[in-house]
Design an enzyme around this catalytic site. Structure first.
Site: not given
Length: 464
Positions: A271, A274, A303, A338, A356, A379
């Site tokens: 994590e 990331w 969208w 998460n 998004w 996202w």
């Protein structure tokens, strides 16, 4: 000494190279510049603003013991920061400014302009474990896939170690008095005291996590009804705890962690990697800060989601219990588990086909741990527009996600109490059961049908 330490996203005394350099030069003044107009434009959550204020007060007390005065300067707009700081330095006769870097494009440009004003700006790095630009592929470019980035990141850390920087030992002539008014913001605040201050976390919470939860993290992190995560993201987001300090603590506890990716504790280190990955991406692709899709083919995507559906998602009225429970957790606490962030983001972008960027902004306006790089990366990952994102045809089924990660409905019942008496078997999608029983529990009907929404999403993405 004619200098000042400029506090930005580094609300701590440990592992703070700008503060260390300032102290070494005898600096005895620190400044924090609040910019409420910019905070509003960038959707700073009121609970995060309160969290910053509390940690700024803590920092002022810690600096006072070191003989350093913390001064709160006010600049309504982002572009006013340099003017306010320059005026302050001129009034005090300061010529040197010590600050830690901020990775966003506007912040980089601000620092360049300040450096041209006659003041000497000394910039240091401490926001990631490995500085951006130092983990590159064989072509000298940023990795576009996480796994090779991770492997190169681990190799570099094995070679260099963690560049943790302790604060120089100092004995101030006197402890100055602190004034609580130095951290009063002209900005809406929401109480954040459910989250302890960073000094308590470092002394008690994190050591307890290392001892009791670390090796179970991989197995428990996806279960929202269990407090299986470290809960450190808010502290990392404002710089109250150093990521390098965390990495160092982990390596000291599990020395083989950099060599053994199968170790039970590695999923937690993953994590942190990331987090570095998304911040490195922002460094190499500054257009992300402007709302660009990482994958250009989606840049002009039209969208088609409705405002009505977006509002239902925001208000936790989608008719999918796990989605609504997650959104209520966010609205009530300023934080979301998460796994659930992925579920609700997938639902908004795939089931509802809402841009998004709207979800990204909504999260930032409510999250205590809102961090642009991680939020944007998350996202775009969910929307399949990002770097190493999930493929467009991977569409989370909110019902099966609920069955898998909240099998007994414990989390759902906590945040959607109107479903408290629905049997476990039916709680993940209770509408047929409610109709058969002829009862009205006050829960909303689903705004979309999963199979139809999935087919619509596949057709939408195939067009690009």
């Amino acid at each position: 000494m004619s200098g000042v330490y400029w506090i930005r996203r580094d609300l701590r005394t440990h592992d703070n190279p700008a503060l260390s350099a300032a102290v070494a030069q005898g600096v005895n003044t620190a400044v924090f510049i609040s910019t409420p107009q910019q905070w509003q434009q960038h959707n700073l959550a009121p609970i995060k603003a309160d969290f910053i204020a509390r940690h700024l007060l803590l920092l002022s007390q810690q600096l006072a013991v070191m003989g350093i005065e913390l001064v709160h300067l006010h600049a309504q707009a982002f572009d006013d920061q340099n003017t306010v700081l320059t005026k302050f330095c001129q009034q005090r006769g300061y010529s040197q400014i010590y600050a830690n870097s901020e990775p966003e494009l506007d912040e980089i440009n601000r620092d360049e302009r300040l450096g041209q004003s006659g003041l000497s700006l000394n910039i240091f790095h401490c926001d990631t474990i490995i500085p951006p630009g130092n983990v590159l592929n064989k072509q000298g470019e940023m990795f576009k896939v996480f796994t090779p980035f991770k492997n190169a990141w681990l190799q570099r850390l094995r070679q260099t170690g963690v560049a943790y920087q302790a604060l120089p030992d100092i004995e101030p002539a006197r402890t100055i008095e602190t004034a609580s008014q130095c951290v009063k913001f002209d900005y809406p605040l929401v109480d954040s005291t459910a989250w302890p201050l960073a000094d308590v976390v470092m002394a008690q919470v994190f050591p307890r996590f290392i001892q009791t939860k670390l090796e179970r993290y991989g197995a428990q992190r996806d279960i929202p009804s269990i407090k299986g995560t470290s809960g450190l993201s808010p502290y990392l987001a404002i710089g109250a705890i150093s990521p390098r300090w965390l990495a160092l603590q982990l390596i000291q506890q599990v020395p083989e962690i950099l060599e053994d990716q199968q170790h039970l504790a590695f999923s937690w280190l993953n994590e942190l990697i990331w987090r570095d990955f998304y911040k490195h991406l922002l460094f190499h692709y500054p257009s992300l800060i402007k709302g660009d899709s990482f994958q250009p083919k989606y840049q002009g995507a039209k969208w088609i989601g409705s405002e009505q559906d977006f509002n239902a998602w925001c208000q936790a009225k989608t008719g999918y219990p796990l989605v609504d429970a997650a959104m209520r957790q966010l609205l009530q606490t300023g934080w979301m588990h998460n796994r659930l962030r992925m579920v609700v983001a997938s639902f908004l972008t795939k089931h509802l086909l809402v841009d998004w960027r709207l979800g990204e902004q909504f999260f930032m306006s409510h999250l205590i741990d809102g961090d642009f790089s991680a939020n944007n990366g998350g996202w775009q990952w969910a929307a399949s527009t990002g770097c190493d994102a999930q493929p467009y045809f991977r569409i989370f089924n909110p019902i099966t996600q609920s069955q898998k990660f909240d099998p007994n409905g414990k989390f759902i019942r906590k945040y959607v109490p109107e479903l408290a008496n629905i049997p476990d078997k039916h709680i993940h999608f209770p509408h047929e059961y409610i109709a058969q029983q002829g009862i009205d529990v006050g829960y909303c009907l689903p705004i979309v049908e999963h199979k139809q929404a999935r087919l619509r999403a596949l057709a939408f993405y195939k067009a690009y």
